[in-house]
Design an enzyme around this catalytic site. Structure first.
Site, short mmCIF file in Angstrom:
data_model
loop_
_atom_site.label_atom_id
_atom_site.label_comp_id
_atom_site.label_asym_id
_atom_site.label_seq_id
_atom_site.Cartn_x
_atom_site.Cartn_y
_atom_site.Cartn_z
N ARG A 176 -1.02 -14.78 4.53
CA ARG A 176 -1.99 -14.17 5.46
C ARG A 176 -1.45 -14.20 6.89
NH1 ARG A 176 -5.87 -10.40 4.70
NH2 ARG A 176 -7.40 -10.65 6.32
N LYS A 183 0.84 -1.20 0.00
CA LYS A 183 0.00 0.00 0.00
C LYS A 183 0.88 1.26 0.00
CE LYS A 183 -3.84 -2.17 2.54
NZ LYS A 183 -4.80 -2.00 3.65
N HIS A 213 -2.02 -5.24 1.65
CA HIS A 213 -3.23 -6.04 1.46
C HIS A 213 -2.78 -7.43 1.06
CE1 HIS A 213 -7.01 -7.66 0.03
NE2 HIS A 213 -6.31 -8.14 -0.99
N ARG A 260 2.41 -6.36 9.64
CA ARG A 260 1.69 -5.24 10.28
C ARG A 260 2.15 -5.03 11.72
NH1 ARG A 260 -4.22 -6.95 7.82
NH2 ARG A 260 -4.08 -5.81 5.85
N PHE A 262 -15.92 4.67 6.76
CA PHE A 262 -14.54 5.02 6.38
C PHE A 262 -14.20 4.62 4.93
CE2 PHE A 262 -14.79 1.06 8.80
CZ PHE A 262 -14.29 0.14 7.88
N ASN A 271 -1.98 0.20 7.08
CA ASN A 271 -1.45 -1.06 7.60
C ASN A 271 -0.58 -1.83 6.60
OD1 ASN A 271 -3.49 -1.87 5.98
ND2 ASN A 271 -4.61 -3.05 7.51
N THR A 310 -5.60 -6.95 11.13
CA THR A 310 -5.87 -5.74 10.34
C THR A 310 -5.34 -4.48 11.03
OG1 THR A 310 -7.87 -6.80 9.50
CG2 THR A 310 -7.72 -4.41 9.22
N TYR A 336 -12.78 -3.30 -2.65
CA TYR A 336 -13.26 -3.10 -1.28
C TYR A 336 -14.79 -3.06 -1.22
CZ TYR A 336 -8.53 -2.34 0.52
OH TYR A 336 -7.22 -2.51 0.92
N GLU A 357 -8.86 -11.83 -7.05
CA GLU A 357 -8.06 -10.60 -6.92
C GLU A 357 -6.88 -10.59 -7.90
OE1 GLU A 357 -7.10 -10.31 -2.75
OE2 GLU A 357 -9.17 -9.78 -2.23
#
Ligand code: ADP
Length: 153
Positions: A85, A9, A115, A102, A57, A112, A91, A49, A126
């Site tokens: 993962r 990100k 993804h 994270r 948010f 964070n 999260t 998303y 995805e």
């Protein structure tokens, strides 16, 4: 072998963590089979998303994901989705365990760092959202014999 999507990100790109994070997956023994830097559009984020579209948010997350280019990558390996993962952590970076990405680099829910796909089914969806088929490469990985036993591959 499974494949999964990782997005570095803007919080990773801007904080100079691209190499650090890619290096973690490499050191684990996963194979990088796709990599590019892109800007995320509104359209792609609405789709990506969609499960959060009714949350207050939502606009803020989209803005955060468009604050700079991101790096999208595809990693391959046995049970790759679950491995990536668990390396990601919770999260909210403040709750994520030390040793996870994270947990080590983030103190935020929104900012964070990465993804990562949360299931084999979502990984396939995805990956096709962010990569053309020609951008995901099949190639021999010379480390394979030292990463897996013959009956694991
Ligand atoms: P994950 O990324 O761990 O799979 P989700 O799919 O629930 O988590 O959320 C997607 C992303 O939306 C999170 O990584 C985070 O950046 C953002 N997000 C989720 N919940 C919040 C929140 N309460 N406030 C701000 N951003 C959030």
């Amino acid at each position: 072998m499974e494949r999964t999507l990782v997005i570095l990100k803007p919080s990773a790109v801007q904080r100079g963590l691209i190499g650090e994070i890619i290096s973690r997956f490499e050191r684990k023994g996963l194979q990088l089979v796709g990599l590019k830097m892109i800007r995320l559009t509104d359209e792609v984020l609405n789709e990506h998303y969609a499960h959060l579209s009714d949350r207050p948010f939502f606009a803020r997350i989209k803005q955060s994901m468009q604050a700079s280019p991101v790096v999208v990558c595809c990693w391959q390996g046995l049970d790759c989705v679950q491995i990536v993962r668990s390396m990601t952590g919770a999260t909210n970076g403040r709750n994520a365990l030390p040793g996870t990405i994270r947990g080590d680099y983030s103190v935020s829910t929104q900012e964070n760092i990465v993804h990562t796909s949360d299931s084999v089914e979502n990984a396939a969806i995805e990956l096709s959202r962010f990569f053309d088929e020609t951008e995901l490469l099949d190639y021999a990985f010379s480390a394979d014999n030292f990463l897996y036993a013959a009956d694991e591959k």
